[in-house]
Design a protein around this motif. Structure first.
Motif, mmCIF file in Angstrom:
data_model
loop_
_atom_site.group_PDB
_atom_site.id
_atom_site.type_symbol
_atom_site.label_atom_id
_atom_site.label_comp_id
_atom_site.label_asym_id
_atom_site.label_seq_id
_atom_site.Cartn_x
_atom_site.Cartn_y
_atom_site.Cartn_z
ATOM 1 N N MET A 1 0.837 -1.208 0.000
ATOM 2 C CA MET A 1 0.000 0.000 0.000
ATOM 3 C C MET A 1 0.867 1.251 0.000
ATOM 4 S SD MET A 1 -2.971 -1.260 2.680
ATOM 5 C CE MET A 1 -3.922 0.238 2.577
ATOM 6 N N GLU A 2 1.883 1.271 -0.918
ATOM 7 C CA GLU A 2 2.770 2.409 -1.170
ATOM 8 C C GLU A 2 3.702 2.730 0.005
ATOM 9 O OE1 GLU A 2 0.598 5.757 -2.537
ATOM 10 O OE2 GLU A 2 -0.099 4.789 -4.387
ATOM 11 N N LYS A 3 3.941 1.776 0.900
ATOM 12 C CA LYS A 3 4.896 1.970 1.988
ATOM 13 C C LYS A 3 5.777 0.733 2.105
ATOM 14 C CE LYS A 3 4.186 4.564 5.463
ATOM 15 N NZ LYS A 3 3.822 5.136 6.775
ATOM 16 N N LEU A 4 7.063 0.956 2.431
ATOM 17 C CA LEU A 4 8.013 -0.157 2.583
ATOM 18 C C LEU A 4 7.861 -0.784 3.957
ATOM 19 C CD1 LEU A 4 11.215 1.328 0.937
ATOM 20 C CD2 LEU A 4 9.835 -0.545 0.063
ATOM 21 N N LEU A 5 7.561 -2.079 3.972
ATOM 22 C CA LEU A 5 7.390 -2.785 5.239
ATOM 23 C C LEU A 5 8.731 -3.072 5.903
ATOM 24 C CD1 LEU A 5 4.628 -5.392 4.312
ATOM 25 C CD2 LEU A 5 4.331 -3.290 5.618
ATOM 26 N N ILE A 6 8.718 -3.096 7.242
ATOM 27 C CA ILE A 6 9.867 -3.570 8.038
ATOM 28 C C ILE A 6 9.400 -4.840 8.738
ATOM 29 C CG2 ILE A 6 11.449 -3.049 9.914
ATOM 30 C CD1 ILE A 6 11.064 -0.084 9.242
ATOM 31 N N ILE B 1 11.312 7.605 1.172
ATOM 32 C CA ILE B 1 10.081 7.213 0.472
ATOM 33 C C ILE B 1 9.336 8.443 -0.027
ATOM 34 C CG2 ILE B 1 7.801 6.159 0.776
ATOM 35 C CD1 ILE B 1 9.155 4.234 2.771
ATOM 36 N N GLU B 2 9.243 9.468 0.835
ATOM 37 C CA GLU B 2 8.576 10.704 0.444
ATOM 38 C C GLU B 2 9.286 11.378 -0.722
ATOM 39 O OE1 GLU B 2 8.413 13.067 3.934
ATOM 40 O OE2 GLU B 2 6.819 11.893 4.889
ATOM 41 N N SER B 3 10.628 11.312 -0.688
ATOM 42 C CA SER B 3 11.416 11.887 -1.781
ATOM 43 C C SER B 3 11.149 11.149 -3.092
ATOM 44 C CB SER B 3 12.897 11.840 -1.437
ATOM 45 O OG SER B 3 13.682 12.325 -2.501
ATOM 46 N N LEU B 4 11.071 9.801 -2.996
ATOM 47 C CA LEU B 4 10.790 9.009 -4.198
ATOM 48 C C LEU B 4 9.392 9.295 -4.743
ATOM 49 C CD1 LEU B 4 12.353 5.595 -3.127
ATOM 50 C CD2 LEU B 4 13.177 7.085 -4.947
ATOM 51 N N LEU B 5 8.425 9.450 -3.826
ATOM 52 C CA LEU B 5 7.061 9.748 -4.270
ATOM 53 C C LEU B 5 6.986 11.126 -4.931
ATOM 54 C CD1 LEU B 5 4.996 8.402 -1.236
ATOM 55 C CD2 LEU B 5 5.090 7.435 -3.539
#
Length: 286
Positions: A74-79, A110-114
């Protein structure tokens, strides 16, 4: 090698609107999920930002951990880590600030990539619009080229002459040959001085064109649209040049068809054509 680790994964960095059902469905692809829970704060009822995914075997949990860690959900990298792994728990207890810093850096990346993705999509849209404009311009150029070819072919098969009114007109080569032949034979009857007089030559040409226009009106009559003010009423109309010349010479009578309002003897106003102003008009309202 066997270990004493429980087949439970500790999952972080998933969206706030993620549900236990959506997480369970995501991890089921890599193994049999026994249960999935997202702890909530007792007082606020909000999720604490982490979840526990319990598998039936450690092997399935390991496969899921290897495939889901640092993967988009859902557009976030899981840990994803094992929930009760001592090494991880020690590292967390020793340096919680390091883990928090890592999370912040990861979130920032992630925000930078988006943001980069949005910029690329915007640029792609601008390029698409520019290409669309270029296609339109290319189509217009092709149409212009087509018209120029048609005009060029017309000039190759036609000749330009100047009419007495001053306008130019295209006539066929055959008609031009006839015109020049008549003009040549007519000038043979002029004396030396008359033949050199430009005014006489112009009058002769105009006379020949007038004669030809009566026999070949489509070729030698001027069809240019020009404005003409009618003398009696002062209204302006748009007419063809040769008709205006006939009006001026008195050969034709022009009737103004402009709609005007006329006050009738009965007191009513009625719309009529301008040229009927002096005629007796029957009131339609009485």
């Amino acid at each position: 090698m066997s270990s004493n680790r429980k087949p439970t994964l500790f999952v972080k960095n998933f969206p706030a609107d993620a549900t236990e059902e959506s997480l369970k469905n995501y991890f089921t692809y890599y193994g049999r999920v026994k249960s999935c829970s997202i702890p909530k704060d007792y007082y606020t009822g909000k999720t604490k930002g982490y979840a526990f995914v319990n598998f039936y075997s450690e092997r399935e949990a390991k496969i899921a951990q290897n495939n889901c860690n640092d993967r988009l959900f859902m557009e976030k990298l899981l840990i994803v880590n094992f929930a009760y792994e001592k090494k991880n728990s020690r590292s967390r207890s020793r340096s919680p600030s390091t883990s928090s810093k890592f999370d912040l850096e990861l979130q920032s990346e992630i925000e930078s990539l988006l943001k980069t993705k949005e910029e690329l999509l915007k640029k792609n849209s601008e390029i698409f619009n520019e290409c669309d404009n270029l296609r339109k311009e290319l189509y217009e150029l092709k149409e212009t080229k087509k018209k120029l070819k048609e005009e060029l072919s017309a000039f190759k098969s036609e000749k330009v002459i100047f009419l007495p009114c001053g306008h130019s007109k295209l006539i066929s080569l055959q008609e031009n040959a006839m015109y020049e032949d008549i003009l040549f034979h007519s000038t043979q009857y002029l004396t030396g001085k008359d033949a050199e007089n430009q005014m006489i030559q112009k009058q002769l040409k105009n006379k020949i064109i007038d004669i030809l226009s009566s026999k070949f009106p489509e070729s030698f009559k001027c069809k240019e649209k020009i404005p003409f003010i009618i003398g009696k009423c002062g209204h302006k109309i748009i007419t063809e040049c040769y008709l205006m010349m006939a009006y001026k010479r008195g050969e034709k009578y022009v009737e103004c068809t402009k709609t005007i309002e006329k006050l009738l003897p009965c007191g009513h106003l009625q719309k009529i054509e301008c040229f009927k102003e002096l005629e007796v008009v029957v009131c339609k309202s009485c």
